[in-house]
Structures are given as C-alpha cells and as structure tokens.
Write an enzyme that holds these catalytic residues in place. Structure first.
Site, PDB file in Angstrom:
ATOM      1  CE  LYS A   1      -3.958   1.972   2.533  1.00 19.84           C
ATOM      2  NZ  LYS A   1      -4.823   1.839   3.732  1.00 19.84           N
TER       3      LYS A   1
ATOM      4  CB  SER B   1      -8.207   3.493   2.527  1.00 24.75           C
ATOM      5  OG  SER B   1      -7.377   2.923   3.536  1.00 24.75           O
TER       6      SER B   1
ATOM      7  CB  SER C   1      -8.468   0.545   5.393  1.00 21.95           C
ATOM      8  OG  SER C   1      -9.226   1.701   5.227  1.00 21.95           O
TER       9      SER C   1
HETATM   10  N1  GLN Z   1     -13.315   3.731   5.796  1.00 25.00           N
HETATM   11  C1  GLN Z   1     -12.786   4.251   7.018  1.00 25.00           C
HETATM   12  C2  GLN Z   1     -12.463   5.702   6.839  1.00 25.00           C
HETATM   13  O1  GLN Z   1     -12.761   6.223   5.833  1.00 25.00           O
HETATM   14  C3  GLN Z   1     -11.607   3.455   7.465  1.00 25.00           C
HETATM   15  C4  GLN Z   1     -10.400   3.754   6.717  1.00 25.00           C
HETATM   16  C5  GLN Z   1      -9.213   2.961   7.181  1.00 25.00           C
HETATM   17  O2  GLN Z   1      -9.344   1.940   7.838  1.00 25.00           O
HETATM   18  N2  GLN Z   1      -8.044   3.489   6.864  1.00 25.00           N
HETATM   19  O3  GLN Z   1     -11.912   6.344   7.681  1.00 25.00           O
END
Ligand code: GLN
Length: 502
Positions: free
Chosen positions: A85, A160, A184
C-alpha cells in the site's frame, strides 16, 4: 519455466514450496507477476508505481539465497512477489499516500515493516492505490484514479487499501500489505474475495507508515489463504524501538494452533451484528448465517445471545476520534517541510492555504474540519472526551464477551462491492465500516475470510474477532472455517489481457 505455466493464483505456501523444490525460480514468479500487472492493470488500476527493476534485482538476490541450499538463509517470504500500500515508506521509491500532497515524495528511509520484508527476501513488485491518506471505503478518494474490483472492474474494490486487495484478488501479486484504521484491510478483502487481517493494535510497528489516526492505524496482510496471512504477519510483526506504541511482547508462532479445529470452542455471534436493517443486504447476512452453521458443524458452540450494545456506537466514536487525530497528524503538510508546496501566494499564509487547498482532496479536508471542530475549545469535552469514554466502554464490553468465548464472528461488511460512483453521500460511505470499526476502537485483532457470494455474484466476507494479542486463536478459527469451505479457491474469470475497462 514458461510464464504461462504459472498459475497467477498460487498461494504463498504453494509458491514457497515451488521455489524450494526448484519447480520455478523467484525470477520466474516475479516476471509472471510483472507480466500479469502489465496485462491486467489497464483494467484494474491497482498500482500507482510498478517497481520493475527493483523487483527483478530482489528476485535474483532471493534466488541466490534459495539456491544456497541452507534453509536458515531463507524465510517463508524469500522470493515471493508482494504489493505494498502506497502509504508505507519505501526508501528511494515514491510514496504518495494517494494524495497530490505527496505526489512526488520519495522517502529517504524504509518503514520498519518494509525493512523486515527486505531482510526476509520478499520481492516488492509495486505500490498500490488507496483512498487519499487512507480515508475512504472505495479507493475512489485516490487523488489519481479509482481501482477496479477483480470480480467486476466497474465496481469498487473497497478501501482504503483497495489497490492491495485487488492486487491479490486479480492474481497480480501473491500477498500484499495494507493498513486498517477502521476497516481498510478487512472491508476491501471482503469485497475482493480474499483474506485480510488487522493485527492487535501495537503488534506491528507503525514507524514509516504515513499517519492517519495514530491510536487506530495498524499494518496487516492480504493473502489468498489464512495460513498465508499468518506467515506474512509473522515476518512483519514484533517489537520496534522506533515506535513506542509497538508492544514489546514477544511474537508467538501464529501458525502453531492453525489446525487445532473448533471442537468445543465457544463462538459469540453478537446479535447486533446479525440484525436486518437499512443498508444491510439480506444476502450478506444469509452468508454469515450459513457460516455459523458451518462453524457449528465443526463442533463450535455458537452463542446467539451474545451482545455488544455499545459497539453499535463505535462508528460514531470513530468519526470523532479518527478525524481528531487526523487533523493533528495532517498539520505537518504545510508546504515547508516536504511534499507539495504552493509558492505563488503573496504571504506565508497564502502559500500555506494554497498548499493545503490544492494538496488535499475534499474528503481529507472534510476530516480535518470535523477533527478540528471536535478538538476545539468548548467542544472538546462534549465530543472528543465523550468519545474517549465511550471507547473505554466498548473495550469493556468486548472483555465481557471474551470472558465467555475466545472468538466473535460477524459479517465483514453490510453489503457487497458497489458500482463506482454509486455512493456519493459521505455518511453512506462511512456506514461500510459499521462491522469492522469496533475492533479498531477496542484495539483487537480481526480477520475477514471469503464466505460466499452475495448480490450480483460479488464476494461476501466473514469476520472473526479475537481478544488482544490472541492472533493465534483468530487464525485458528478462520483456518478451520476455510478448511470446511472452498470459497477461497474461487477466482474471478479475469482473462488477461482481454479484459479492458469499458
Ligand atoms: N473507511 C474508514 C475511513 O474512511 C476506514 C479507513 C481505514 O481503515 N483506513 O476512515
């Protein structure tokens, strides 16, 4: 060996076996991975940077290690193509965090997890697309382009860590690393039909991870099987002097209990996570119900009366705490230290404003505003402090459930992957994490495994949550389920190179 002969869906365990038996070399695997990326990434768009040259050099080095014949020279990851990532700092390789702010940022050091991968002899094939600063659930908030879902390129891969999930789901890399702040890793894993795991908070070093919400962020693995996820976590986990929140606890052998089964093991299925409701697709609930039957068939006792009433509010708590921490963490992007710098203003303030106005996307700005508000004088007690207190209650509620059962099972997501562009309301997007966020709020390890297919033939995930530091039991439960099902062996019929984005 001929590249066509290599199955793009080899598991880590199979690939490591083939490397040792001499069936193929790391260079073969790496060329196959790069060729697959070349053939499929026009449609998938999982990668922001492909590390062709670095990957080939690392593969050749890995082959030397493997050919030395000395088993102690190599690890489970030696010679294995892995995708990363793009918020993990890679020395000399651009690390964008999905943001224009870091579009040209080339770190001068490696994140601890990257250092460990290099030492283990893993072959990094590229950096994967993501929602900007890890804020999002669809990878549509990437400043660069959206990523496709391997099962349907017109749908989102989740987020994400969408690029890392697609890389594994589309057969572009054997395993990958993502980060999970509120879901994410697990949510995109569920959307793409792969395994994704978030370790206990503090199990893996955050040094060199571009910070979003420091009390929640954790690095974790994506893989095709539970045992592969355990093997990858084994390499990156453990104490790190560069991160004071990284635990000094010794790392157990995560695979030790894998095949102990579930006979007589109590599993909590908290009722709040199995209730029909708005935004919850019946097919996803049905898949989770079926999974409970499978687990019961393995001898587990399922507690359907378990309850986590306050965990329902974890999402609310998250959207106060995570933006608060983000607003503080993102203050560093000022156009002076590093990253994008706007210099056409007439004053320092104009340059500062211009830098943040252009450098950040809308979702990131929204989070900074939310966080700055929750932390401001007069609101701090009402929002931030209150959220911290509820966080403690949620943690205690989990303690109560773990006093009776070492594992909790829930659906991973309320729905299967949706079409790109279909969710424009931020709140609706936030609801994607309703089942995953509680584990982050409580700092617990959790994993999503493929658990069938929901609406439109898209994959659904099953989530296991275990007590803090008990990853071994988490992997054991997930492995038992995997062995009793064949969902993890299903792959999208993505025929390279014929698939092209519509
Ligand atoms: N979808 C969540 C957010 O938008 C979690 C994102 C994540 O785990 N980095 O914050």
């Amino acid at each position: 060996m001929s590249l066509d002969a290599l199955d793009p869906y080899l598991t880590l365990t199979q690939a490591a076996g083939g490397l040792r038996s001499g069936a193929f070399t790391s260079r073969d695997l790496t060329e196959a991975s790069l060729a697959r990326i070349d053939a499929t990434d026009d449609a998938m768009r999982a990668f922001l940077t492909v590390m062709d040259d670095e990957a080939r050099a690392a593969a050749d080095q890995a082959d030397q290690r493997l050919q030395s014949g000395d088993a102690s020279e190599s690890t489970a990851l030696t010679g294995i193509p892995i995708a990363i990532k793009d918020l993990l700092s890679t020395k000399g390789v651009r690390t964008t965090c999905g943001s224009r702010m870091l579009e040209d940022y080339v770190p001068v050091y490696d994140a601890t997890v990257i250092e460990r991968l290099r030492e283990a002899g893993a072959v990094m094939v590229g950096k994967t697309n993501m929602d900007e600063f890890a804020m999002g659930s669809s990878t549509e908030h990437s400043a660069f382009f959206p990523t496709g879902n391997p099962w349907d390129p017109e749908r989102v891969p989740g987020g994400s860590s969408g690029g890392s999930a697609t890389a594994v789901g589309a057969g572009q890399a054997i395993v990958s690393l993502g980060t999970d702040t509120g879901g994410s890793i697990r949510q995109p894993a569920a959307f793409c039909g792969v395994v994704g795991m978030k370790p206990t908070y503090g199990r893996v070093s955050r040094y060199g991870l571009v910070a979003f919400a420091s009390s929640l962020d954790q690095v974790g693995p994506f893989a095709r099987t539970v045992e592969d996820a355990a093997a990858l976590l084994q390499v990156v986990a453990g104490p790190d002097l560069s991160d004071s929140t990284c635990s000094e606890l010794p790392v157990p052998d995560f695979s030790a209990d894998l095949d102990k089964g579930l006979d007589g093991v109590a599993i909590a299925a908290p009722r709040e996570f199995f209730q029909a409701g708005p935004g919850i697709q019946p097919e996803v609930l049905a898949a989770a119900e079926q999974a409970l039957d499978v687990l019961a068939g393995l001898g587990a006792t399922i507690d359907r009366d378990a309850s986590l009433p306050t965990a329902q509010h974890a999402l609310t708590v998250y959207y106060i705490l995570a933006p608060s921490e983000a607003s503080a963490n993102l203050a560093r992007y000022d156009g002076v230290k590093y990253g994008y710098s706007y210099t056409d203003g007439d004053s320092m303030w104009e340059n500062y404003e211009g830098t943040r106005q252009y450098g950040f996307g809308d979702e990131v700005k929204r989070r900074i505003m939310l966080g700055a508000y929750a932390l401001s004088a007069g609101y701090y007690d009402a929002y931030y402090l209150k959220a911290q207190k509820v966080r403690t209650l949620i943690r205690r509620e989990f303690d109560g459930v773990f006093a009776k059962a070492p594992l909790i099972v829930t659906p991973t997501t309320p729905s299967v992957a949706f079409k790109q562009g279909a969710v424009s309301d931020p709140y609706e997007m936030y609801l994607n994490d309703i089942f995953t966020v509680p584990a982050n709020i409580a700092g617990l390890p959790a994993i999503s495994v493929p658990a069938g297919f929901g609406a439109d033939g898209m994959p659904a995930g099953l989530q296991f949550i275990a007590n803090a530091w008990d990853e071994a039991t988490l992997f054991r439960g997930a492995f038992a389920y995997q062995q009793a099902t064949d969902w993890h062996t299903r792959h999208p019929s993505l025929e390279a190179p014929s698939i092209k984005r519509a």
